[in-house]
Design a protein around this motif. Structure first.
Motif, short mmCIF file in Angstrom:
data_model
loop_
_atom_site.label_atom_id
_atom_site.label_comp_id
_atom_site.label_asym_id
_atom_site.label_seq_id
_atom_site.Cartn_x
_atom_site.Cartn_y
_atom_site.Cartn_z
N ALA A 1 0.82 -1.21 0.00
CA ALA A 1 0.00 0.00 0.00
C ALA A 1 0.85 1.26 0.00
CB ALA A 1 -0.93 0.01 1.22
N ILE A 2 2.06 1.18 0.57
CA ILE A 2 2.97 2.33 0.58
C ILE A 2 3.68 2.47 -0.76
CG2 ILE A 2 4.97 3.34 1.74
CD1 ILE A 2 4.16 1.71 4.23
N MET A 3 4.04 1.34 -1.38
CA MET A 3 4.75 1.39 -2.66
C MET A 3 3.85 1.78 -3.82
SD MET A 3 7.43 -1.80 -2.59
CE MET A 3 6.11 -3.04 -2.65
N ALA A 4 2.59 1.35 -3.80
CA ALA A 4 1.71 1.52 -4.95
C ALA A 4 1.61 2.96 -5.45
CB ALA A 4 0.33 0.96 -4.63
N PRO A 5 1.38 3.97 -4.59
CA PRO A 5 1.26 5.33 -5.13
C PRO A 5 2.54 5.87 -5.74
CG PRO A 5 1.30 5.36 -2.73
CD PRO A 5 1.15 3.93 -3.15
N LEU A 6 3.68 5.25 -5.46
CA LEU A 6 4.95 5.69 -6.04
C LEU A 6 5.20 5.06 -7.39
CD1 LEU A 6 7.16 5.36 -2.82
CD2 LEU A 6 6.09 7.44 -3.72
N LEU A 7 4.35 4.11 -7.80
CA LEU A 7 4.57 3.35 -9.02
C LEU A 7 3.53 3.69 -10.07
CD1 LEU A 7 5.41 -0.10 -7.39
CD2 LEU A 7 6.98 1.73 -8.06
N ALA A 8 3.68 3.09 -11.23
CA ALA A 8 2.76 3.32 -12.34
C ALA A 8 1.39 2.75 -12.01
CB ALA A 8 3.30 2.67 -13.60
N PRO A 9 0.32 3.35 -12.53
CA PRO A 9 -1.02 2.84 -12.23
C PRO A 9 -1.26 1.40 -12.63
CG PRO A 9 -1.15 5.08 -13.09
CD PRO A 9 0.29 4.65 -13.23
N TRP A 10 -0.50 0.88 -13.63
CA TRP A 10 -0.73 -0.52 -14.01
C TRP A 10 -0.31 -1.49 -12.91
CZ3 TRP A 10 3.32 -3.89 -14.03
CH2 TRP A 10 4.61 -3.38 -14.19
N THR A 11 0.48 -1.01 -11.93
CA THR A 11 0.89 -1.88 -10.83
C THR A 11 -0.15 -1.92 -9.71
OG1 THR A 11 2.07 -0.11 -9.66
CG2 THR A 11 3.31 -1.36 -11.32
N TRP A 12 -1.10 -0.99 -9.72
CA TRP A 12 -2.07 -0.93 -8.62
C TRP A 12 -2.89 -2.20 -8.49
CZ3 TRP A 12 -4.09 4.73 -9.71
CH2 TRP A 12 -3.03 5.62 -9.51
N PRO A 13 -3.37 -2.82 -9.60
CA PRO A 13 -4.08 -4.10 -9.43
C PRO A 13 -3.21 -5.19 -8.81
CG PRO A 13 -4.55 -3.16 -11.59
CD PRO A 13 -3.45 -2.34 -10.99
N PHE A 14 -1.90 -5.17 -9.08
CA PHE A 14 -1.00 -6.14 -8.44
C PHE A 14 -0.98 -5.92 -6.93
CE2 PHE A 14 0.42 -6.22 -12.78
CZ PHE A 14 0.86 -7.52 -12.99
N ALA A 15 -0.88 -4.66 -6.52
CA ALA A 15 -0.86 -4.36 -5.08
C ALA A 15 -2.19 -4.76 -4.43
CB ALA A 15 -0.60 -2.87 -4.86
N ALA A 16 -3.31 -4.47 -5.13
CA ALA A 16 -4.61 -4.83 -4.57
C ALA A 16 -4.77 -6.34 -4.46
CB ALA A 16 -5.72 -4.25 -5.45
N GLY A 17 -4.32 -7.07 -5.48
CA GLY A 17 -4.41 -8.53 -5.43
C GLY A 17 -3.57 -9.12 -4.32
N LEU A 18 -2.36 -8.59 -4.15
CA LEU A 18 -1.49 -9.06 -3.07
C LEU A 18 -2.15 -8.85 -1.71
CD1 LEU A 18 1.29 -9.98 -1.93
CD2 LEU A 18 2.02 -7.59 -2.12
#
Length: 375
Positions: free
Chosen positions: A132-149
């Motif tokens: 949750a901390i890394m996701a906003p620093l990354l590209a939006p395409w990574t957000w579903p990966f963070a949510a799934g994790l």
């Protein structure tokens, strides 16, 4: 204005484009960072000296000096290292997701009886709060990966932290509504327990932390010593008739109460001033990561975990050093579109001149500080 938010010359969102953000010259930001780190170390040393368990404090906090040294080195060489931050965090997130999928497939688990609480190679499912901390620093395409994790981990704290971060990043009320709906449905349908159950089970830890602070308000009772005082300070009855938890409770499940109990008002003031200055200078993505930390700190984070120390001081350092550059493929030129422009004039343009018509896809394929939908 509707459309995409303007960015800096390298694809970054300018600090001036973020409401309330202010430019921090390299020397000023580094000076603030060094001062914050020194104050944090000195306050921890004083609390350890006044502690009844100084050896335990030093052993459990053995990683802290190394982490702070790495943070300081990054601050000194941020101009050369900042280009590697997003790729490194992206690889870390992908590896965590791969590990969690492997756990879900093989049934390997940490908590007996709850096989589906995957956590990659992290020590505990709740440690997926890191995503949750890394996701906003990354590209939006990574957000579903963070949510799934996070969904695979069943961590309620991490899910709320991710929702807060994404709410800060998105400017469209439609996207914010989708984030809220997704988080709400996930909490009800996928997560293993309600927030009410979580709050009641942690009430004893909060009461103990508050009693420790009242006993030693200035310097606290020593960093990372909550576990040594928990049973001694646990009352026989809790508010609202909640039965006290006499199990092994290593931290207070509230970062603010933990700091007050272990480091006192001095340590709390150092942390508050450092985070406030960092927020003052931070870009929007870093502020979103910081907001996730601040919210999740209400429920679970602890400085007993080295990655929490690294995350907190990491976002502080990113706030006080030059902003992260845009990496990967820059798909289009970003601008604020005058309302009179036609659709053809509003198209993004690739470096080779090929038009990109779909704004949403280019948005999701852009790295990091790229455009943010506003309408």
């Amino acid at each position: 204005m509707r459309g995409l938010r303007s960015t800096g010359p390298n694809g970054d969102m300018d600090r001036g484009a973020v409401p309330g953000a202010h430019d921090a010259p390299d020397s000023t930001g580094l000076l603030i960072l060094v001062g914050s780190l020194v104050a944090f170390i000195l306050s921890a040393a004083l609390s350890t000296w006044a502690s009844g368990y100084p050896l335990q404090s030093m052993i459990r906090g053995a990683w802290t000096p190394l982490i702070l040294a790495i943070v300081l080195l990054y601050g000194l060489y941020a101009a050369h290292l900042r280009a590697w931050v997003r790729p490194a965090l992206t690889v870390l997130l992908v590896l965590l997701c791969a590990g969690s999928l492997w756990q879900a497939h093989t049934g390997w688990h940490l908590e007996g009886g709850r096989l589906w609480r995957a956590h990659g190679f992290l020590p505990h499912p709740n440690d997926t709060a890191l995503a949750a901390i890394m996701a906003p620093l990354l590209a939006p395409w990574t957000w579903p990966f963070a949510a799934g994790l996070i969904l695979l981990s069943g961590s309620r704290t991490a899910l709320v932290g991710l929702a807060v971060a994404l709410l800060m990043l998105t400017r469209s009320w439609r996207l914010r509504a989708c984030v809220l709906a997704g988080a709400g449905i996930s909490l009800v349908a996928f997560v293993h327990a309600s927030f009410v159950i979580s709050a009641t089970s942690r009430m004893g830890a909060w009461v103990v932390a508050w009693r420790m602070f009242r006993e030693h308000p200035l310097l606290g009772m020593g960093p990372q010593t909550f576990v040594d005082h928990y049973l001694a300070w646990l009352p026989s009855t809790l508010p609202f008739g909640i039965a006290p938890d006499v199990d092994f409770i290593p931290w207070a499940h509230n970062l603010y109460l933990e700091v007050l109990a272990e480091r006192g008002l001095l340590g709390f003031a150092v942390m508050a001033v450092g985070l406030t200055l960092a927020w003052w200078y931070a870009t929007r993505p870093v502020r979103a990561a910081m907001a996730a930390i601040l919210v999740m700190g209400l429920l679970d984070l602890t400085f007993l975990k080295p990655w929490v120390v690294a995350a907190v001081w990491g976002v502080v350092t990113l706030s006080l050093t030059p902003p992260l550059p845009s990496t990967g493929i820059r798909l289009f030129r970003v601008c604020d579109w005058p309302s009179g422009w036609t659709h053809r004039e509003q198209r993004g343009v690739m470096p080779n001149g090929v038009g990109i018509r779909c704004r949403v896809w280019t948005y999701f394929l852009t790295w990091g500080h790229g455009p943010y939908l506003t309408g």
